[in-house]
Design an enzyme around this catalytic site. Sequence first.
Site, PDB file in Angstrom:
ATOM      1  N   TYR A   1       3.368  12.473   7.205  1.00  7.66           N
ATOM      2  CA  TYR A   1       1.303  12.181   8.141  1.00  7.66           C
ATOM      3  C   TYR A   1       0.604  12.964   8.548  1.00  7.66           C
ATOM      4  O   TYR A   1      -0.610  12.722   9.193  1.00  7.66           O
ATOM      5  CB  TYR A   1       1.070  10.638   8.951  1.00  7.66           C
ATOM      6  CG  TYR A   1       1.795   9.684   8.175  1.00  7.66           C
ATOM      7  CD1 TYR A   1       0.392   9.033   7.373  1.00  7.66           C
ATOM      8  CD2 TYR A   1       3.018   8.943   8.331  1.00  7.66           C
ATOM      9  CE1 TYR A   1       1.541   7.658   6.600  1.00  7.66           C
ATOM     10  CE2 TYR A   1       3.289   7.554   7.836  1.00  7.66           C
ATOM     11  CZ  TYR A   1       2.619   7.224   6.782  1.00  7.66           C
ATOM     12  OH  TYR A   1       2.585   5.896   6.593  1.00  7.66           O
TER      13      TYR A   1
ATOM     14  N   ILE B   1       1.123  -1.464  -0.280  1.00  5.90           N
ATOM     15  CA  ILE B   1       0.370   0.025   0.034  1.00  5.90           C
ATOM     16  C   ILE B   1       1.210   1.277   0.083  1.00  5.90           C
ATOM     17  O   ILE B   1       0.834   1.976   1.234  1.00  5.90           O
ATOM     18  CB  ILE B   1      -0.870  -0.218   1.077  1.00  5.90           C
ATOM     19  CG1 ILE B   1      -1.963  -1.123   1.284  1.00  5.90           C
ATOM     20  CG2 ILE B   1      -1.992   1.041   1.162  1.00  5.90           C
ATOM     21  CD1 ILE B   1      -2.319  -1.254   2.624  1.00  5.90           C
ATOM     22  N   PRO B   2       1.426   1.866  -1.346  1.00  5.10           N
ATOM     23  CA  PRO B   2       2.729   3.107  -1.046  1.00  5.10           C
ATOM     24  C   PRO B   2       1.647   4.105  -1.100  1.00  5.10           C
ATOM     25  O   PRO B   2       0.309   3.553  -1.685  1.00  5.10           O
ATOM     26  CB  PRO B   2       2.968   2.702  -2.685  1.00  5.10           C
ATOM     27  CG  PRO B   2       2.289   1.658  -3.586  1.00  5.10           C
ATOM     28  CD  PRO B   2       1.858   1.221  -2.294  1.00  5.10           C
ATOM     29  N   HIS B   3       2.060   4.854  -0.530  1.00  5.19           N
ATOM     30  CA  HIS B   3       0.851   6.167  -0.324  1.00  5.19           C
ATOM     31  C   HIS B   3       2.043   7.456   0.255  1.00  5.19           C
ATOM     32  O   HIS B   3       2.988   7.678   0.677  1.00  5.19           O
ATOM     33  CB  HIS B   3       0.131   6.207   1.116  1.00  5.19           C
ATOM     34  CG  HIS B   3       0.705   5.710   2.236  1.00  5.19           C
ATOM     35  ND1 HIS B   3       1.280   3.930   2.462  1.00  5.19           N
ATOM     36  CD2 HIS B   3       0.994   6.491   3.265  1.00  5.19           C
ATOM     37  CE1 HIS B   3       1.697   4.279   3.489  1.00  5.19           C
ATOM     38  NE2 HIS B   3       1.821   5.238   4.243  1.00  5.19           N
ATOM     39  N   GLY B   4       1.243   8.763  -0.167  1.00  2.44           N
ATOM     40  CA  GLY B   4       1.891   9.911  -0.146  1.00  2.44           C
ATOM     41  C   GLY B   4       1.163  11.452  -0.215  1.00  2.44           C
ATOM     42  O   GLY B   4       0.283  10.747  -0.437  1.00  2.44           O
TER      43      GLY B   4
END
Lengths: 154, 596
Positions: B510, A64-67
Site C-alpha cells: 500500500y 475486492i482483490p487488488h494490487g
Amino acid sequence: MEIADLITPAAVIPNLRATSKKQALQELARRAAELTGLHERAIFDVLLERERLGTTGVGNGIAIPHGKLANLGRLYGLFARLERSINFESIDEQPVDLIFLLLAPESAGADHLKALARVSRLLRDKSVCEKLRGTDNPDALYALLTESPASRAA
Amino acid sequence: MIEGMHAAILVLAGLVAASVFSSLLSFRIGAPLLLVFLAVGLAAGGGLGAGIVDAHTAYLVGSMSLALVLFDSGFHTSIRTFRLAALPALTLATLGVAVTAALVALPAHWLFHLDWVRALLLGAILSSTDAAAVFFLLRVGGITVRERVRSVLEVESGCNDPMAVFLTLALVGLSLRNGGRVEAELGVLRDLVFQFGIGAAGGVLGGLLIVLAVNRLAVERSLLPILVLSLALVLFAATALAGGSGFLAVYAAGLVAGNSRLAAPDTLRRFQDGVSWLAQIAMFLTLGLLAAPAEFPPVLPGALAVAGVLIFVARPLAVWLSLLPFRIGANEAAFVAWVGLRGAVSILLAILPMMLGAPGGRLYFDVAFLVVLASLALQGWTIRVVARWLGQIVPRRIGPVERMELEIPGARHELVAYRVVTDSLVARGHRPPRWAEPSLVVREGRSLLAHAAGPLRSGDMVWLFARPDRVPHLDRLFASAAPAAEADRRFFGDFPLDPAARMEDLGSVYGLPVPAGARGQTVAQYLDRALGGRAGVGDRIPLGEVELIVRALGRDESIAEIGLAAEPTRVDAPRLPLFSGGTRLKARLRRWLGRG
C-alpha cells in the site's frame, strides 16, 4: 475519485465462470491482461501476494482483490458478476458472487488507496449490490456501478 | 398479629414482584430499569404513606444491598479490565470525586442558602457514580461498549463509593461540630489513609480467605454461594468495625475471588447474579419508600439546577482533569463524562445526615433523590445514543447464536452444542469444516449419528467437539444471517488482515510509511505495541492513509483479527471541542509560548 475514472464498459464481465478462488483470480488476471496489455502471470502473482496479507473477501458476497504493478499507465478497475458463487475464504464465510478487481501503477501512492476506499464504499451499499445481482446486462451493470447514488453524493 | 404479618409479606413480596414485572415494561419503552424500580418504590411510598420505613432501617437495608452489589461488581471485573483501567479509574474515584463534590457545592451554596460545610456535604453526597447503575446500563440492553472506556467506567464506579462515603461522613461530622478546625482537617486526611489502607488490605485478605474456604471446605454445593456472600458481608462489617472502608473491602474481595480459580464458578456466578438483582430491587424500593414526594415541589427547581450543574459542568470538568495525564481520546473522555450516573449510593448517603441528626437532614435527602431521578432519566435513557454518536459501541459481527459449551476436564477440546437456526450458513447447505464433524445430531427428539443425519436442517441440535479457539469460527457458521451492516464495516474496516502478516509486506503493498523499527514485526505485534500492550476490540491506529483496527481478541487476549480501512474511519475523531487530552494541550501550550 469516481468509479467512472476506473472502469470502462469493456471492463464489465456480466457472467464470469469459475469454481474456485484461484480460478476466479486467474480468469480475472487474464481479462485484466487483455485490458492493460500486461502479462497475465504478473497480474495473477500480484493478486496472490495481496491475498497472503489477508483475504479480500470483505463479506456479504463481495470481493475486492487488488494490487500494484509497475508499467501500468493508470488505475484499472474490472468488475465481474459470477455465474455461480464461490468460496473466497471471505471474512464472514459467505460465498462470493461479485468481484471488483483494482490494479494500480507502482507510483499511484495515495490514489490507489483513494480508489480502493471508493470501491469499498460503493459495494458497502446493500441496495447497489442487490441491483448488481439482479441484472446480467453489461450496460446496465456499468450504469449501476458508475451512477449509483453513493457516487453522486461523494 | 398473624394477619398483620401476612399483610406485610403480601406487601413486600408484591412490591418485589411488581418491580420484576415492571422490568418487562422497561425493556419495551427503553427506560432505565433502576429508574423504574425507584418509581415503584416511590409509588408504593405514596400509596402506603411514608413512615413504613425509617431512616435507620433504610440505611441498614441499603448498605447491605450495596455491599452485595459491590462484591458482585468486583467478582465480575476481570483482572485484565482492572489493570487496563486502574490508574485513570482510581484518579477519577479520588480526585474526580473531590472535584465533583466541590463544584456541586457552588450551586448548593447559593440555591439552598447552605453554609459551605453543608453545601460541600451535599456535593459529597452526589459525588460518586453508582456501580449498580453503571454496570447495569453498560452490560444489559445488547450493546457492547468499547473495552477501554467500559473498564474505566466499571472500575471507577466500584471504587468511588468509599471516597464519597468517607467525604460524607467527615462533612457530617464537621457540620455537627459546627465548623471545622485545621486539626480536624488534618485528622480527616489521616482518617482517609487509614480507611482506604485497612479497606484495601482487609479486602484482599478477605478475598483470599473466601477463595480458600470455597476450595478447601467440603461444603454442599448449593450452600457454597451462601457461604461466599455471608463471608462477604462479614468482611464488610468487620472492616468497618476495624475502622476501614467496608465498601472498598467487599469490592476488593470480589475482585480477588472472581479472578481466582474457584470450585463451581458457574453456580456462584448465577446465584450472585440473582442476589445482586434482589439487592438492587430491595435498595431502590426501600429508598423509594423512605421518600415523601409531597416534600419535593418546593426543592424541585433548585434540585434540577444542581442536577444540571452536576451533569453538564461538574462531572465533565472532574473527568477532564482526572484523565488529563492519561492517553485517553476526546470521545472516550466525553463518554466517561456522560456516564456519570448517580444512583442508590447517593440517596443512601443522603440518609446519613438525617440519621445522625445533622441540621436540615431532610433537605439533603429530597435534593439527592431528585438529582438521582434526573440523572437516571437523562443519562440513563440516552446512554446508547450517546455511545453510538461517540463511536464507543462495538458493532455486533454476527447474528445471534444458540450455543452451549461444556468444558471437558483435562482435554484440549470442548463439547459444543448448536441449535441450527433457519437462515444460518449450515442450514443453507454450507458444510462445516472437517475438524468440526458433528458427533451427534438431535432431530425431532431422535439422536442420530452425523452420517445418518445427512445435511443439517433447521431445528437440529448439533453436538460436536472443537478446540476453544475455533468456536468463534463455528459461531459464524451457525449464526442466523445478520450480514454486517454498512456502519459495521466502516467501524471495523473493509479488509481483514492476517495478524501474522509482516508490516514490511503491508507497507510495500500500500505504500505506507512503516517505521524502520517496525518492519520486521507482524501486524499484530505492531498494533499491540502502538496501543501500549492494551488492545481492546475497536481500537485503531492510523498509519499513513489507512487505519489498522483491532477486530477481535483471542482467548489469551492477543490480537486475533485485524481490519484495514482504506481511508480514515473518523470513528475516533473528536465529536466535541472539549476534553482535549494532555498531549494535545501541551502541544498547544508550546505553540502559544513559542509565538509569545
